[in-house]
Design a protein around this motif. Sequence first.
Motif, mmCIF file in Angstrom:
data_model
loop_
_atom_site.group_PDB
_atom_site.id
_atom_site.type_symbol
_atom_site.label_atom_id
_atom_site.label_comp_id
_atom_site.label_asym_id
_atom_site.label_seq_id
_atom_site.Cartn_x
_atom_site.Cartn_y
_atom_site.Cartn_z
ATOM 1 N N MET A 1 0.846 -1.198 0.000
ATOM 2 C CA MET A 1 0.000 0.000 0.000
ATOM 3 C C MET A 1 0.881 1.248 0.000
ATOM 4 O O MET A 1 1.825 1.346 0.781
ATOM 5 N N THR A 2 0.575 2.202 -0.827
ATOM 6 C CA THR A 2 1.361 3.433 -0.898
ATOM 7 C C THR A 2 1.114 4.285 0.336
ATOM 8 O O THR A 2 -0.031 4.575 0.679
ATOM 9 N N PRO A 3 2.170 4.673 1.055
ATOM 10 C CA PRO A 3 1.974 5.483 2.257
ATOM 11 C C PRO A 3 1.483 6.878 1.896
ATOM 12 O O PRO A 3 1.903 7.476 0.920
ATOM 13 N N VAL A 4 0.539 7.398 2.706
ATOM 14 C CA VAL A 4 0.021 8.746 2.501
ATOM 15 C C VAL A 4 0.471 9.607 3.663
ATOM 16 O O VAL A 4 0.294 9.245 4.821
ATOM 17 N N LEU A 5 1.061 10.727 3.372
ATOM 18 C CA LEU A 5 1.604 11.605 4.399
ATOM 19 C C LEU A 5 0.509 12.525 4.929
ATOM 20 O O LEU A 5 -0.025 13.343 4.192
ATOM 21 N N PRO A 6 0.137 12.439 6.220
ATOM 22 C CA PRO A 6 -0.970 13.228 6.727
ATOM 23 C C PRO A 6 -0.550 14.618 7.215
ATOM 24 O O PRO A 6 -1.377 15.491 7.354
ATOM 25 N N GLN A 7 0.697 14.829 7.555
ATOM 26 C CA GLN A 7 1.107 16.084 8.161
ATOM 27 C C GLN A 7 1.703 17.038 7.135
ATOM 28 O O GLN A 7 2.098 16.638 6.046
ATOM 29 N N VAL A 8 1.737 18.324 7.514
ATOM 30 C CA VAL A 8 2.247 19.339 6.614
ATOM 31 C C VAL A 8 3.756 19.205 6.450
ATOM 32 O O VAL A 8 4.292 19.348 5.362
ATOM 33 N N TRP A 9 4.448 18.910 7.513
ATOM 34 C CA TRP A 9 5.910 18.851 7.467
ATOM 35 C C TRP A 9 6.380 17.438 7.189
ATOM 36 O O TRP A 9 5.983 16.483 7.849
ATOM 37 N N LEU A 10 7.247 17.288 6.211
ATOM 38 C CA LEU A 10 7.883 15.991 5.991
ATOM 39 C C LEU A 10 8.828 15.656 7.131
ATOM 40 O O LEU A 10 8.981 14.521 7.537
ATOM 41 N N VAL A 11 9.487 16.675 7.645
ATOM 42 C CA VAL A 11 10.467 16.530 8.712
ATOM 43 C C VAL A 11 10.139 17.582 9.766
ATOM 44 O O VAL A 11 9.742 18.704 9.417
ATOM 45 N N PRO A 12 10.284 17.266 11.068
ATOM 46 C CA PRO A 12 10.021 18.274 12.104
ATOM 47 C C PRO A 12 10.792 19.562 11.843
ATOM 48 O O PRO A 12 11.979 19.528 11.514
ATOM 49 N N PRO A 13 10.156 20.726 11.992
ATOM 50 C CA PRO A 13 10.810 22.002 11.698
ATOM 51 C C PRO A 13 12.108 22.215 12.467
ATOM 52 O O PRO A 13 13.047 22.809 11.942
ATOM 53 N N ALA A 14 12.169 21.740 13.714
ATOM 54 C CA ALA A 14 13.375 21.945 14.513
ATOM 55 C C ALA A 14 14.579 21.239 13.896
ATOM 56 O O ALA A 14 15.706 21.760 13.933
ATOM 57 N N ILE A 15 14.360 20.066 13.310
ATOM 58 C CA ILE A 15 15.457 19.339 12.671
ATOM 59 C C ILE A 15 15.933 20.095 11.435
ATOM 60 O O ILE A 15 17.143 20.242 11.206
ATOM 61 N N LEU A 16 14.988 20.582 10.643
ATOM 62 C CA LEU A 16 15.360 21.326 9.447
ATOM 63 C C LEU A 16 16.105 22.607 9.810
ATOM 64 O O LEU A 16 17.141 22.932 9.200
ATOM 65 N N ALA A 17 15.602 23.341 10.803
ATOM 66 C CA ALA A 17 16.261 24.587 11.199
ATOM 67 C C ALA A 17 17.647 24.313 11.770
ATOM 68 O O ALA A 17 18.618 25.022 11.470
ATOM 69 N N GLY A 18 17.762 23.259 12.593
ATOM 70 C CA GLY A 18 19.065 22.917 13.159
ATOM 71 C C GLY A 18 20.069 22.532 12.092
ATOM 72 O O GLY A 18 21.232 22.951 12.128
ATOM 73 N N GLY A 19 19.631 21.724 11.121
ATOM 74 C CA GLY A 19 20.527 21.333 10.039
ATOM 75 C C GLY A 19 20.964 22.519 9.206
ATOM 76 O O GLY A 19 22.130 22.633 8.819
ATOM 77 N N PHE A 20 20.028 23.432 8.933
ATOM 78 C CA PHE A 20 20.344 24.615 8.127
ATOM 79 C C PHE A 20 21.395 25.482 8.809
ATOM 80 O O PHE A 20 22.411 25.844 8.193
#
Length: 367
Positions: A1-20
């Motif tokens: 079954m193809t997974p369906v993403l329910p949330q707006v963020w693919l990755v938690p914002p804190a992880i993205l901001a920290g990586g950036f």
Amino acid sequence: MTPVLPQVWLVPPAILAGGFFAAFLLALVLGLLVVWCGPVDKPRSRGAHSRPTPTSGGMAVIAATAIPLAVILWTWRTQIPGPGFDGLLLFGFAALMGLSGGIDDVFGLPARARLLFQIVLCLIFALFYRVTSLDFGFGPSVHLWPPIGLVGSAAWLILGINAINFMDGSNGLAVGVQSISLIVIAGLAIVVAPLAPLAWYLGVPLVVWVCAAGAQLGFLPLNLPMGRVFQGDSGALFGGALVTGACLQVKAYGIASVWLGGFLLAPLFVDVVLTLIVRARKRRNLFTPHKEHLYQLWLQHRDPGHGRLALRVWALCALSSVAGVFARFYGKAVGVDLRFPALAAVVVILSLGWLILRRKLLKTARP
């Protein structure tokens, strides 16, 4: 079954901001190391600098992208959706391109040998994200014969990577375009993720794009306005591979169309392609370095300021990218795919501007 993403963020914002921000700071620090002990690019007749300048700053960008990426995947992997294959494949593809550029920065490689390596590497990457169809906004989709799709996808990678590399002759110009492109791709993925069932696969690629964008922007102050170090072929090939490879990935997983890359890099493509056409008509060697791109003529005959030139090119790329994003969402709203017609219009407008401005610059240059 193809997974369906329910949330707006693919990755938690804190992880993205920290990586950036981690990549930003690392690129600044590692870039200073390149300034102190990196290989030096001596002034050349085709160059736009008049003093020996450290180069291969792209190696600092690669390292600054890799370190936060590794820490995030080691520590917070369970919070990032999707398998890691797509992200690691993209980073590996771009890193190999960048390393080949670093070798060229130090030792110098024959142009044909560099091109052969790029063709092989691009064909391998394209095997995983081959474009299977083209949508022109009218009539049914055109389905591509697999070998044609493979060759076309590899050709896109080669053209985009070398377009960025050819335009990397003025401080800040290419680095800024690479940053803008990665930010647009990442933002589009975040916004469209809830609407695209296959966006689940882009969790790790999203982290790669964000870390790479942070690293590019962290390196930028050392390249412009300071002009203390060049990104070199290592940075241009790394950034070009990330942008072009990401475009194939977002197409494959339903985030954007095949035309996205054209919008992101339209000003660069127009300058590169039209310059090559002019040189071909004059029977000049297309592999020989030269100073005939429009941006080079601008520096020679209109305004030698690299910062002012970079701002103009960044603005053009940003406007072209906005046109592509607008065409995507407006087309969805009205039920008509406007992306190819919009891209064609952008290319025509830029081409006319290129022809008019080039004629004015050459007229000014005549005694």
